[in-house]
Enzyme design. Structure first.
Site, mmCIF file in Angstrom:
data_model
loop_
_atom_site.group_PDB
_atom_site.id
_atom_site.type_symbol
_atom_site.label_atom_id
_atom_site.label_comp_id
_atom_site.label_asym_id
_atom_site.label_seq_id
_atom_site.Cartn_x
_atom_site.Cartn_y
_atom_site.Cartn_z
ATOM 1 N N GLU A 267 0.786 -1.220 0.000
ATOM 2 C CA GLU A 267 0.000 0.000 0.000
ATOM 3 C C GLU A 267 0.825 1.280 0.000
ATOM 4 O O GLU A 267 0.403 2.280 -0.566
ATOM 5 C CB GLU A 267 -0.943 0.002 1.227
ATOM 6 C CG GLU A 267 -2.038 -1.038 1.177
ATOM 7 C CD GLU A 267 -3.094 -0.748 0.120
ATOM 8 O OE1 GLU A 267 -3.361 0.444 -0.139
ATOM 9 O OE2 GLU A 267 -3.640 -1.717 -0.456
ATOM 10 N N SER B 144 -44.523 -33.425 28.770
ATOM 11 C CA SER B 144 -44.493 -33.952 30.133
ATOM 12 C C SER B 144 -43.358 -33.387 30.972
ATOM 13 O O SER B 144 -43.313 -33.631 32.176
ATOM 14 C CB SER B 144 -44.387 -35.477 30.091
ATOM 15 O OG SER B 144 -45.561 -36.035 29.547
#
Length: 828
Positions: A167, A431
């Site tokens: 860069e 249940s």
């Protein structure tokens, strides 16, 4: 004087002597008209008023400065030197540069003035929320960045090297803008016929990322240059590079190198290798397009270009280059993965309520045990992946005796689905809801060995059926719960009233709305796995409220405490004797009932299975003295599974997780010490067939469409056919009894129950008592010894008879079986 030629005009002279000659003299060359040949009228020359020595001196100065003119005498003036091309060019160039510089300064000043005032101060990085486990291990980072800031010294050196190589190679030598870089980029772009390279420095990119919008126009570009120059005067190169690496976007929601390393490699930035650093640096050109989660081949190709740039800059040698380039392209996960992110999401949901808006980096210390979290995730995924019964999703929650969430799994794979089924999904528990019915019955006078009648039951328009559509006649309450008989649960709900059952469930921790209807006995009201699991925890901790919680403490990065959970002792919500009886009954669910697949070696396990209509949901919630864990399996679209019941796959998941969680721990019994003194034989149906374990380890709630509506007139006491009438009770189970208990006869050794049967027990009203051997094996007589009946100096030694029950407080800070964690929490 020499004679003049004929016809020559004598020119006048002024003054006399040498001084006048020097001062002013006119020759024929000074005439405007030639002296020869015309008769045109002539005008007399007028003497100049300023003639004289002063005038001559002034002319001499002008001549010296401007380089021309006569010398006032008869001498010929010197010729003016002509300028060359180069000199003219330099003069013009200097003028252009001078005025161009002035214009540029004015332009920069104009756009600088247009910048907002806040642009002249570097804004704080968006706050990061670092979420850690109970031992301080990192679970996740949350916030806009997705990771905390790290210094250059804390990250891998390959990262800044790779970024600068691709860069901004002259980062440490330019002053914020790089004219050579701009020229190089312009040349490369001209050759390619397109924009293939940018000329912005890292400082310019930082200025753009921090201060400016992504708009592409001349004004923004000029402001970018202004801010880059300002940054270079304000910060050192290392500071600028560090800010850049912690604020640049790497794609996939990761801002900064720490977030990117965690996102793509599941590691810290300090552990990033050369190849990984090159990949990260390559992402900066196009974070979304080059993401390894989207296109790993493109990401690898770009990383190779970065490696080549590092080699050219002599940041790496040939061997390092070849080794890194030889690495294969790897597809990164499409999203954050790991079940711990379900917990992290919960933290972010609750953090504002705990500390308000987060404006600085904070550290959240949770109750999660990362080891248990991994075990839970593995148990869920392995069971679902190996199942062939059309089950695609599952959830697990595990809490300790204080309610601290030690593990939570909200689904099969967090990367695929971030929906937390352990918290946000509401399902019928089937249940698994029955323990609250039986707890209510115990608080109102029933006991585990109370005999009730499993027979056809009619409640309004509803006739509850057992799983196998068979009836077993007289059974004990404990056996009814162990084998999940729907008829008995419905009878007890009618006897104690649905409102009382709802009150019990809410007291235990169920926060979801529950319909006031007899069908709640079979779990028809929807709840979440988290609240259902938390509601079982009081049975495991001795009766204390155990509200599930996830956050222990929140601090800033300097250690200042922003929130800390209190250490107050929670209230007792279940009486100790009720805890003991419930634990004894729920233990039989695992030892001889529907939850046998959940048994753990050496540990006392209690729990309850649950299965809903058409096998859409399957649950198992069980506990030891160490942990309470709930498991749910099913499908998000509600599609039925292939006969998956609570006693099958959910119990398998539970066993797999709890076996790993209890590895190496000394076994401890559950609190209460209640012993019903019998190991029941398998129940048989009323047809007389031997069970032989015929129970399908399951129970199915009836179709809710067949339930009586909530508006049915069940306000009056329910008179269910075959139901056991409720014994006299007080409205408050912990208050002093307002109704005197039924007188009991003297206990005899032949009485298998140890107490007189409660009024209304089926099998004792209007019919002869069945032989004891038909109901249960004979057991020792229960003895009740209260503390006030003991001599003051008594010392209990040796083995206590299995039927004995010691009541009253015990000195020494609690039971020896209490876990150390629970003791630490409550003191002692």
């Amino acid at each position: 004087m020499v004679a003049r030629r004929k016809g020559e005009r004598i020119e006048p002279s002024f003054g006399s002597g040498r001084e006048a000659e020097v001062a002013l003299r006119i020759t024929a060359e000074d005439r405007a008209v030639s002296a020869a040949g015309t008769d045109a009228p002539r005008r007399r020359a007028r003497p100049k008023a300023d003639a004289g020595p002063d005038r001559a001196e002034a002319r001499e100065k002008r001549r010296f400065f401007f380089g021309g003119g006569g010398n006032g005498g008869g001498e010929k003036p010197p010729q003016r030197a002509r300028r060359g091309f180069f000199g003219s060019f330099v003069r013009i160039a200097f003028t252009v540069c001078l005025w161009g510089g002035i214009a540029l300064v004015g332009l920069l000043a104009y756009f600088a003035i247009k910048l907002p005032q806040e642009a002249w101060a570097v804004p704080d990085r968006p706050p990061n929320v670092k979420i850690v486990s109970v031992t301080g291990d990192l679970m996740a980072n949350r916030g806009l960045t997705g990771g905390e800031a790290v210094s250059l010294d804390e990250m891998s050196p390959y990262i800044p090297q790779a970024v600068m190589a691709i860069e901004d190679r002259r980062f440490y030598s330019h002053f914020g803008i790089d004219p050579l870089g701009i020229l190089r980029a312009a040349f490369e772009n001209a050759q390619a016929g397109a924009t293939v390279q940018g000329g912005s420095t890292l400082t310019q990119q930082l200025a753009k990322n921090v201060f400016l919008t992504p708009d592409q126009n001349i004004e923004r570009k000029i402001q970018e240059v202004i801010l880059a120059l300002w940054l270079e005067t304000r910060f050192s190169k290392d500071q600028i590079l560090e800010m850049y690496l912690n604020r640049v976007y790497f794609g996939s929601g990761a801002t900064g190198v720490e977030a990117a390393a965690r996102r793509y490699f599941n590691k810290s930035a300090k552990e990033v290798t050369l190849g990984e650093a090159a990949l990260l640096a390559g992402l900066l050109k196009a974070p979304s397009r080059l993401s390894p989660a989207k296109d790993p081949d493109a990401a690898k190709a770009r990383a190779d270009i970065v490696l080549q740039a590092m080699l050219e800059e002599k940041l790496i040698d040939q061997a390092e280059y070849e080794a890194a380039k030889a690495q294969k392209a790897t597809k990164a996960r499409s999203y954050w993965t790991g079940a711990e992110h379900y917990a992290a999401d919960l933290v972010m949901r609750d953090i504002k309520a705990l500390v308000g808006d987060v404006k600085t980096d904070v550290v959240v210390e949770t109750t999660i045990d990362l080891g248990l979290e991994k075990d839970a995730e593995k148990a869920i995924s392995a069971t679902i992946d190996g199942a062939k019964q059309n089950v695609s999703q599952g959830a697990l929650v595990s809490v300790d005796g204080t309610g601290a969430i030690r593990a939570i799994v909200g689904g099969r794979d967090y990367a695929t689905s971030q929906f937390n089924r352990a918290v946000d999904a509401k399902r019928q528990p089937g249940s698994a809801f029955k323990p609250f019915v039986y707890e209510t019955a115990l608080e109102q006078g029933w006991r585990p060995d109370t005999v009730v009648n499993d027979q056809p039951t009619q409640i309004g328009n509803w006739s509850p059926q057992n799983y196998d559509n068979k009836f077993r006649g007289p059974v004990t309450v404990a056996d009814a719960l162990a084998h999940s008989l729907n008829t008995i649960a419905a009878q007890l709900t009618v006897a104690v009233s649905p409102a009382a059952v709802i009150q019990t469930a809410q007291k235990m921790g169920i926060a979801s709305p529950i319909i006031d209807n007899p069908s709640i006995a079979l779990g028809t009201s929807e709840v979440s796995l988290l609240e259902l699991t938390g509601a079982f925890a009081p049975f495991a901790n001795g009766g204390y409220l155990a509200k599930p919680h996830l956050v222990n403490r929140i601090t800033d990065v300097d250690g200042t405490v922003l929130y800390e959970r209190g250490a107050d002792v929670p209230p007792v919500i279940v009486a100790p004797e009720i805890v003991g009886m419930m634990n004894a009954m729920l233990t039989r669910v695992v030892t001889s009932g529907t939850g046998r697949k959940a048994q753990l070696k050496d540990w006392q396990v209690a729990g309850k299975t649950g299965t809903t209509q058409d096998f859409k949901d399957a649950w198992f919630v069980g506990y030891t003295a160490n942990l309470t864990t709930g498991v749910w399996l099913g499908n998000d679209n509600g599609a039925p599974m292939k006969k998956v019941t609570g006693g099958t796959l959910p119990a398998v998941v539970w066993h797999s997780f709890m076996e790993a969680a209890h590895e190496g721990l000394p076994a401890m019994p559950l609190p209460g010490g209640y012993d019903d003194g019998q190991e029941p034989a398998p129940l048989t149906a009323s047809t007389g067939e031997s069970s032989g374990g015929f129970y399908d380890d399951s129970e199915v709630a009836p179709d809710p469409r067949g339930m009586p509506p909530a508006t049915d007139p069940y306000e009056e006491p329910y008179e269910a056919e075959g139901a056991a009438p409720a014994p006299a009770r007080s409205a408050d189970p912990y208050a002093a009894r307002e109704v005197e208990p039924e007188p009991r006869r003297e206990i005899t050794p032949e009485d298998i129950y140890g107490v007189e049967p409660l009024p209304g027990d089926p099998g004792y009203e209007g019919e002869p008592m069945r032989p004891a051997e038909e109901i249960a094996p004979r057991r020792p007589t229960t003895r009740v010894v209260r503390r006030d009946q003991l001599p003051p100096d008594v010392v209990l030694e040796g083995r206590v008879p299995s039927g004995a029950v010691l009541e009253g407080p015990v000195d020494g800070g609690g039971r020896p079986s209490d876990r150390s964690l629970f003791k630490d929490f409550f003191g002692g």
